[in-house]
Design an enzyme around this catalytic site. Structure first.
Site, PDB file in Angstrom:
ATOM      1  N   LYS A 295       0.818  -1.274  -0.056  1.00  0.00           N
ATOM      2  CA  LYS A 295       0.040  -0.185   0.256  1.00  0.00           C
ATOM      3  C   LYS A 295       0.925   1.335   0.005  1.00  0.00           C
ATOM      4  O   LYS A 295       0.717   2.384  -0.771  1.00  0.00           O
ATOM      5  CB  LYS A 295      -0.880  -0.053   1.132  1.00  0.00           C
ATOM      6  CG  LYS A 295      -2.022   0.854   1.044  1.00  0.00           C
ATOM      7  CD  LYS A 295      -2.717   0.760   2.517  1.00  0.00           C
ATOM      8  CE  LYS A 295      -3.796  -0.388   2.356  1.00  0.00           C
ATOM      9  NZ  LYS A 295      -4.367  -0.642   3.770  1.00  0.00           N
TER      10      LYS A 295
ATOM     11  N   HIS B 236     -10.729 -31.837   5.220  1.00  0.00           N
ATOM     12  CA  HIS B 236     -10.723 -33.002   4.650  1.00  0.00           C
ATOM     13  C   HIS B 236     -11.401 -33.313   3.385  1.00  0.00           C
ATOM     14  O   HIS B 236     -10.752 -33.754   2.420  1.00  0.00           O
ATOM     15  CB  HIS B 236     -11.490 -34.069   5.530  1.00  0.00           C
ATOM     16  CG  HIS B 236     -11.462 -35.652   5.344  1.00  0.00           C
ATOM     17  ND1 HIS B 236     -12.380 -36.335   4.573  1.00  0.00           N
ATOM     18  CD2 HIS B 236     -10.500 -36.691   5.482  1.00  0.00           C
ATOM     19  CE1 HIS B 236     -12.027 -37.559   4.134  1.00  0.00           C
ATOM     20  NE2 HIS B 236     -11.011 -37.819   4.920  1.00  0.00           N
TER      21      HIS B 236
ATOM     22  N   GLY C 138      -6.729 -10.674   8.181  1.00  0.00           N
ATOM     23  CA  GLY C 138      -6.071 -10.944   9.407  1.00  0.00           C
ATOM     24  C   GLY C 138      -5.082 -10.095  10.095  1.00  0.00           C
ATOM     25  O   GLY C 138      -5.054 -10.043  11.338  1.00  0.00           O
TER      26      GLY C 138
ATOM     27  N   CYS D 124       8.352 -38.566 -14.019  1.00  0.00           N
ATOM     28  CA  CYS D 124       7.161 -39.051 -14.616  1.00  0.00           C
ATOM     29  C   CYS D 124       6.129 -39.135 -13.275  1.00  0.00           C
ATOM     30  O   CYS D 124       4.967 -39.748 -13.464  1.00  0.00           O
ATOM     31  CB  CYS D 124       7.305 -40.492 -15.205  1.00  0.00           C
ATOM     32  SG  CYS D 124       8.161 -41.752 -13.989  1.00  0.00           S
TER      33      CYS D 124
ATOM     34  N   TYR E 232      13.114 -33.372 -19.505  1.00  0.00           N
ATOM     35  CA  TYR E 232      11.671 -33.312 -19.728  1.00  0.00           C
ATOM     36  C   TYR E 232      10.850 -33.708 -18.538  1.00  0.00           C
ATOM     37  O   TYR E 232      11.364 -34.189 -17.378  1.00  0.00           O
ATOM     38  CB  TYR E 232      11.466 -34.383 -20.787  1.00  0.00           C
ATOM     39  CG  TYR E 232      11.517 -35.815 -20.399  1.00  0.00           C
ATOM     40  CD1 TYR E 232      10.221 -36.410 -19.758  1.00  0.00           C
ATOM     41  CD2 TYR E 232      12.570 -36.600 -20.732  1.00  0.00           C
ATOM     42  CE1 TYR E 232      10.467 -37.688 -19.551  1.00  0.00           C
ATOM     43  CE2 TYR E 232      12.613 -37.660 -20.355  1.00  0.00           C
ATOM     44  CZ  TYR E 232      11.422 -38.479 -19.466  1.00  0.00           C
ATOM     45  OH  TYR E 232      11.708 -39.661 -19.181  1.00  0.00           O
TER      46      TYR E 232
ATOM     47  N   ARG F  59      -3.654  -0.929  -6.762  1.00  0.00           N
ATOM     48  CA  ARG F  59      -2.636  -1.965  -6.822  1.00  0.00           C
ATOM     49  C   ARG F  59      -2.935  -2.743  -8.106  1.00  0.00           C
ATOM     50  O   ARG F  59      -4.188  -2.785  -8.681  1.00  0.00           O
ATOM     51  CB  ARG F  59      -2.837  -3.074  -5.434  1.00  0.00           C
ATOM     52  CG  ARG F  59      -3.956  -3.599  -5.419  1.00  0.00           C
ATOM     53  CD  ARG F  59      -4.274  -4.319  -4.194  1.00  0.00           C
ATOM     54  NE  ARG F  59      -5.602  -4.208  -3.954  1.00  0.00           N
ATOM     55  CZ  ARG F  59      -6.134  -4.534  -3.067  1.00  0.00           C
ATOM     56  NH1 ARG F  59      -5.647  -4.612  -1.762  1.00  0.00           N
ATOM     57  NH2 ARG F  59      -7.597  -4.452  -2.710  1.00  0.00           N
TER      58      ARG F  59
ATOM     59  N   MET G 118      -4.440  -5.836  11.106  1.00  0.00           N
ATOM     60  CA  MET G 118      -5.117  -4.918  11.397  1.00  0.00           C
ATOM     61  C   MET G 118      -6.172  -4.073  10.600  1.00  0.00           C
ATOM     62  O   MET G 118      -5.666  -3.992   9.726  1.00  0.00           O
ATOM     63  CB  MET G 118      -4.342  -3.973  12.374  1.00  0.00           C
ATOM     64  CG  MET G 118      -5.242  -3.079  13.440  1.00  0.00           C
ATOM     65  SD  MET G 118      -4.436  -1.748  13.891  1.00  0.00           S
ATOM     66  CE  MET G 118      -4.648  -0.556  12.648  1.00  0.00           C
TER      67      MET G 118
ATOM     68  N   SER H  30      14.446 -41.627 -14.898  1.00  0.00           N
ATOM     69  CA  SER H  30      13.103 -40.841 -14.887  1.00  0.00           C
ATOM     70  C   SER H  30      12.853 -40.908 -13.176  1.00  0.00           C
ATOM     71  O   SER H  30      12.647 -42.000 -12.816  1.00  0.00           O
ATOM     72  CB  SER H  30      11.970 -41.830 -15.564  1.00  0.00           C
ATOM     73  OG  SER H  30      10.915 -40.908 -15.469  1.00  0.00           O
TER      74      SER H  30
ATOM     75  N   ARG I 212      -3.009   3.015   8.589  1.00  0.00           N
ATOM     76  CA  ARG I 212      -3.262   2.005   7.882  1.00  0.00           C
ATOM     77  C   ARG I 212      -2.407   0.944   7.666  1.00  0.00           C
ATOM     78  O   ARG I 212      -1.054   1.388   7.444  1.00  0.00           O
ATOM     79  CB  ARG I 212      -3.671   2.429   6.153  1.00  0.00           C
ATOM     80  CG  ARG I 212      -4.503   3.670   6.139  1.00  0.00           C
ATOM     81  CD  ARG I 212      -4.316   4.331   4.899  1.00  0.00           C
ATOM     82  NE  ARG I 212      -4.900   3.466   3.816  1.00  0.00           N
ATOM     83  CZ  ARG I 212      -5.039   3.862   2.550  1.00  0.00           C
ATOM     84  NH1 ARG I 212      -4.587   5.075   2.148  1.00  0.00           N
ATOM     85  NH2 ARG I 212      -5.833   2.968   1.761  1.00  0.00           N
TER      86      ARG I 212
HETATM   87  P1  ADP Z   1      -7.604  -2.043   3.483  1.00  0.00           P
HETATM   88  O1  ADP Z   1      -6.325  -2.488   3.269  1.00  0.00           O
HETATM   89  O2  ADP Z   1      -8.609  -2.794   4.163  1.00  0.00           O
HETATM   90  O3  ADP Z   1      -8.161  -1.791   1.980  1.00  0.00           O
HETATM   91  P2  ADP Z   1      -7.155   1.016   4.158  1.00  0.00           P
HETATM   92  O4  ADP Z   1      -6.246   1.217   4.519  1.00  0.00           O
HETATM   93  O5  ADP Z   1      -7.174   1.078   2.406  1.00  0.00           O
HETATM   94  O6  ADP Z   1      -7.683  -0.654   4.050  1.00  0.00           O
HETATM   95  O7  ADP Z   1      -8.549   1.858   4.281  1.00  0.00           O
HETATM   96  C1  ADP Z   1      -9.804   1.262   4.687  1.00  0.00           C
HETATM   97  C2  ADP Z   1     -10.718   2.265   4.002  1.00  0.00           C
HETATM   98  O8  ADP Z   1     -10.706   3.616   4.498  1.00  0.00           O
HETATM   99  C3  ADP Z   1     -10.612   2.455   2.484  1.00  0.00           C
HETATM  100  O9  ADP Z   1     -11.911   2.301   1.968  1.00  0.00           O
HETATM  101  C4  ADP Z   1      -9.722   3.435   2.333  1.00  0.00           C
HETATM  102  O10 ADP Z   1      -9.904   4.199   1.139  1.00  0.00           O
HETATM  103  C5  ADP Z   1     -10.438   4.703   3.471  1.00  0.00           C
HETATM  104  N1  ADP Z   1      -9.042   5.547   3.812  1.00  0.00           N
HETATM  105  C6  ADP Z   1      -7.975   5.174   4.252  1.00  0.00           C
HETATM  106  N2  ADP Z   1      -7.270   6.363   4.376  1.00  0.00           N
HETATM  107  C7  ADP Z   1      -8.162   7.303   4.295  1.00  0.00           C
HETATM  108  C8  ADP Z   1      -7.822   8.902   4.459  1.00  0.00           C
HETATM  109  N3  ADP Z   1      -6.901   9.133   4.634  1.00  0.00           N
HETATM  110  N4  ADP Z   1      -8.952   9.577   3.935  1.00  0.00           N
HETATM  111  C9  ADP Z   1     -10.384   8.928   3.697  1.00  0.00           C
HETATM  112  N5  ADP Z   1     -10.519   7.564   3.468  1.00  0.00           N
HETATM  113  C10 ADP Z   1      -9.369   6.819   3.822  1.00  0.00           C
HETATM  114 MG    MG Z   2      -7.894  -0.281   0.745  1.00  0.00          MG
END
Ligand code: ADP
Ligand code: MG
Ligand code: MG
Length: 902
Positions: free
Chosen positions: A27, A456, A105, A854, A874, A340, A107, A786, A96
């Protein structure tokens, strides 16, 4: 982890770039890249993964971090003209998480950091919007409470629902400033009670606590498990992004959205995404209110819409790939919050790759890296007709691909009984266990309401190549009453259901199945060059052609008969790497095998063998003809002889009953004696393979003669047979020497008798650890190796595959002991290292030693890369996997080339 004096722990968004994912996380690296492209990204900075590593190792953030954060914060404040949490006009930020690989999983993001009882009033005044300020504050307390202070999120949700109910409204936007103010008081009480502390009013304390919580989230149980399963190293750490807030919740002229630069399902250019007015952050994906399609934004805010379209083009041209995007509009001003390279379907991956080549954005070598064998394999399964009308019952995890239709059955016994009488069944269970194995084998597909990708059901179904949907939690499975309920519908035993193992969807009734166009193409029934050629087929054709041009590994098929050989050839096989001869001993020929086993005298034995000879020879003639001009590796008989005899229990009962009637059959008695004699505690490690050839006089000689005579016949018919004779289960060179001496004599005899020069080669499988360890010696007697990686995996691990896969593999996968079964993907560290050293030792003895594999791994993408890397000539796999192996062999070669020139 030691701190380096000059180490820098914080990077401004203007300082990073997309190549710094290790340091800034995905990110952060992409936020920096967008910033430097001049796109409107709210200013901010990123705390590096290195800082996280120090924290995780020592329990404390690096000493320098606090000052560095202060300096970057001060610069941010100067740029924005306001201070974090300032009471009359607060700067707010989001905190973030963002690791190198996106990881569920970890934060959640905390938005609106910097708000307090005081600054919320300042924010309201500045924005001229009291409702907005209090909405932002309640969001902060909710997110901070949940993710930083560990308060149960439900408690906030319930309080919010009660507030809406009290006002008799259904959506959050209907709550006004006064309602939200009350909600804030309520939320603060929840925090105080649950967290044992007040919600922090100091903005910097909020920031620091949130950063620390992100660091700690690297080690939650869920994150750890995910990493083990995905084989993501546990020491990468996560970066933390601090980003100034922009607000989509300021009113109808604001909003937030997500978008793709092109359709992730078809790859086509167009406008794909969702938008939600007057909303913040996750609202758009959380389903709290109905979003509108992105195209509608044009009517809502044309300026922002046009700007977004321009930015999407910029991003695609820059990343040279489909991107996904998060954005927010604050009072008519567009802000980019994330991008991304986006996920896509298998079909879209191929289409997009070639579309980008046509646009001149990437070359064919790059296009090849944009797709993979797993995607190609997915495209080769038959699938449900997309045009059909369907009734969707529910959705689970796509655990093992394919499209299966059948009558619902709820226990193994019924599955077996019904399938014996010709019915197609879908076995439906809450979850499966080893007792369900028979039912799973009998069923067309397996559906469970519990368990994930390593349950399973999922593991065993994938092993069998059977369609499976698991963990479909909406389904209420009642095995006692033999029915399941979902929503209002009740599905009784015998009702028809359809399951799609590629999407996880479960349908009521029979959904029509259509063959895969990609398979039609490989079969030669559809032509990629035709004017009306399917776009997908054309894309697959183009990428496959390139892969074939660049790959070094040849691809052969495991095929035992002419029909399979011909199909394999159509699929691009360059020979047969494994022809098993055991099927040639079954069916009507079984009786001859019994004679062989029961023979008391040499004469009887020779009679039995000479009766088998012409039959074997005929099989080989057909096979060599189908594979004319290409090598065919024939493996001499491998399985233990008792496999060709009747079942010991059945036979004992028959004999006992006959004896009671006093009319015991002489033959049955002898047979039973033989069965007893041949009975083994552990047949896998018993009398089989080369051991049979050494113990049963004339057996291997007969097989070699059949091969040689068949080759001579083809030669005399002006064919070009290229047979290779392969001896199984060799552990020491002496075994091979004896077999070879005998075989050479037989071949010379046939050559003399038929007046041909056959040029047959003789080699061995390397499938026992001892063979691998003494490969240098074995190569003295073997013209080729083989690698039989199935048996090699069994013997290196001490696993009996059939036993372990059905019993404790689930537990092993769940505990993360391995991320994928070693029978699916070669265990590089163990089995692989034996392969590697055997290759080196073999080639040291005999530089022109031909090397192949094989085992089933020959068709597994990751394993193919490994075999390329260790220098095999191969890989050989089942006919259906050949295209996958060709593609991956091409990718491995192109990848290796790329890294050489880098
Ligand atoms: P995730 O990895 O779960 O996508 P993000 O860090 O991208 O988490 O953020 C979760 C939400 O908060 C996303 O919709 C993102 O666009 C929004 N968001 C994050 N930072 C800001 C910011 N500075 N201003 C407004 N919205 C934000
Ligand atoms: Mg996001
Ligand atoms: Mg074997």
């Amino acid at each position: 982890m030691s701190e380096n004096k000059d180490q820098k722990f914080v990077y401004d968004f203007t300082e990073g770039n997309r190549d710094l994912k290790d340091l800034l996380g995905g990110k952060g690296a992409n936020l920096a890249e967008m910033t430097n492209l001049g796109l409107p990204v709210p200013p901010g900075f990123t705390i590096t993964t290195e800082a996280c590593k120090v924290y995780l190792a020592s329990g404390e953030a690096p000493a320098a971090l606090r000052d560095e954060v202060s300096a970057h914060l001060a610069a941010l404040e100067a740029k924005m003209g306001k201070k974090l949490g300032q009471s009359d006009d607060p700067l707010l930020v989001s905190v973030r998480s963002g690791a190198k690989f996106s990881m569920p999983g970890m934060m959640d993001t905390v938005l609106n950091i910097g708000l307090s009882d005081e600054s919320v009033v300042g924010l309201a005044a500045q924005a001229g919007n009291e409702r907005f300020a209090w909405d932002s504050y309640r969001r902060l307390i909710q997110m901070f409470g949940k993710t930083v202070l560990g308060v149960e999120g439900e408690l906030f949700e319930e309080a919010l629902d009660e507030a809406k109910a009290a006002k008799k409204v259904t959506v959050d936007t209907d709550l006004d400033a006064a309602d939200l103010k009350k909600l804030v008081t309520r939320f603060k009480k929840i925090v105080a009670k649950q967290a044992g502390r007040e919600f922090p009013q100091d903005a910097r304390e909020q920031l620091d606590l949130a950063v620390e919580a992100v660091f700690n989230s690297w080690n939650t149980d869920r994150a750890k498990l995910y990493r083990r399963q995905e084989r993501i190293p546990s020491d990468l750490g996560t970066a933390v992004n601090i980003c100034s807030m922009v607000f989509g919740n300021l009113g109808p002229d604001s909003g937030t959205g997500v978008a793709f630069t092109r359709d992730p399902a078809s790859g086509h250019a167009g406008v794909y995404g969702d938008y939600l007015q007057n909303a913040q952050g996750e609202d758009v994906v959380a389903g709290i209110r109905n979003t509108v399609p992105l195209a509608d934004l044009e009517a809502i805010d044309k300026t922002s819409y046009d700007q977004l379209m321009t930015i999407m083009t910029t991003l695609e041209t820059h990343y040279k790939d489909l991107c996904d995007i998060e954005f927010t509009i604050e009072r008519g001003q567009l802000w980019m919050l994330q991008t991304r390279v986006g996920k896509r379907t298998a079909g879209a991956a191929f289409r997009i790759a070639t579309q980008l080549v046509d646009q001149g954005l990437i070359d064919e070598a790059e296009a090849l890296q944009r797709v993979n064998g797993a995607q190609l394999a997915q495209l080769m399964f038959p699938r449900f007709d997309e045009g059909a009308t369907t009734t969707l019952l529910g959705r689970g995890i796509a655990a093992s691909p394919g499209a299966a239709v059948g009558k619902a059955v709820f226990d193994s016994y019924t599955a077996v009984k019904w399938s014996r009488s010709g019915e197609k069944v879908i076995l439906i269970r809450r979850e499966t266990n080893p007792d369900d194995l028979d039912g799973m084998i009998a069923a067309e597909g397996i559906l469970t309401s519990r368990g994930g990708k390593t349950s399973h059901a999922a593991v065993v179904a994938r092993g069998m190549g059977k369609t499976c949907v698991c963990g479909a939690e909406d389904l209420e499975v009642d095995t006692k009453r033999r029915r399941m309920t979902v929503g209002g519908a009740v599905i009784e035993e015998g009702d028809v259901v359809s399951i799609d193992g590629s999407t996880g969807k479960v349908y009521l009734g029979e959904v029509p199945v259509v063959p895969s166009p990609v398979v039609e193409y490989f079969e030669g029934r559809m032509h990629a060059g035709a004017d009306d050629a399917d776009e997908l087929v054309a894309a697959v054709h183009r990428i496959m052609a390139y892969a074939d041009r660049v790959r070094r590994l040849r691809v052969r098929a495991n095929a035992d008969n002419a029909e399979d050989a011909l199909r394999a050839r159509r699929f691009g096989a360059q020979g047969i790497g494994l022809c098993r001869t055991e099927h040639m001993f079954l069916g009507e020929r079984r009786e001859l095998v019994e004679h062989l086993i029961l023979a008391d005298t040499d004469k009887e034995r020779e009679e039995a063998l000479s009766a088998l000879l012409p039959l074997q020879k005929k099989d080989f003639v057909e096979l060599f003809e189908a594979m004319d001009g290409l090598p065919v590796t024939v493996r001499l008989l491998d399985p233990p002889l008792h496999e060709f005899l009747p079942d010991i229990t059945e036979l004992s009962v028959r004999v006992a009953l006959a004896e009671a009637r006093k009319d015991a059959n002489e033959n049955d008695l002898r047979l039973l004696q033989a069965v007893h004699k041949l009975h083994e505690q552990n047949p896998m490690l018993g009398l089989r393979g080369v051991r049979l050839g050494l113990v049963i006089p004339g057996l291997f000689a007969m097989q070699v003669r059949a091969i040689a005579e068949a080759a001579a016949e083809r030669k005399n018919a002006k064919g070009d047979p290229r047979a290779e004779i392969m001896v199984p289960l060799v552990g020491t060179v002496q075994e091979l020497e004896i077999v070879r001496e005998e075989a050479d004599a037989v071949i010379a005899e046939v050559e003399a008798a038929t007046g041909t020069s056959l040029k047959l080669t003789i080699g061995t499988m390397i499938e026992l650890p001892r063979a691998a360890l003494t490969a240098g010696q074995i190569a003295e007697a073997a013209q080729f190796f083989s690698f039989g990686t199935n048996d090699l995996t069994q013997t290196v691990w001490g696993f009996s595959r059939d036993d372990v896969e059905a019993s404790f593999f689930t537990a092993y996968l769940e505990k993360g002991i391995f991320g994928v079964s070693p029978f699916e993907t070669i265990d590089k560290d163990g089995v692989g290292s034996l392969v590697r050293s055997a290759v080196q030792a073999g080639r040291a003895t005999r530089p022109d030693l031909k090397l192949g594999v094989c085992g089933e791994h020959g068709g597994d993408p990751e394993s193919v890369h490994f075999f390329h890397e260790v220098g095999l000539d191969y890989v050989s796999c089942s006919p259906f996997r050949i295209p996958v192996a060709r593609l991956e062999a091409g990718r491995a070669a192109a990848e290796a080339k790329g890294s050489d020139s880098r």
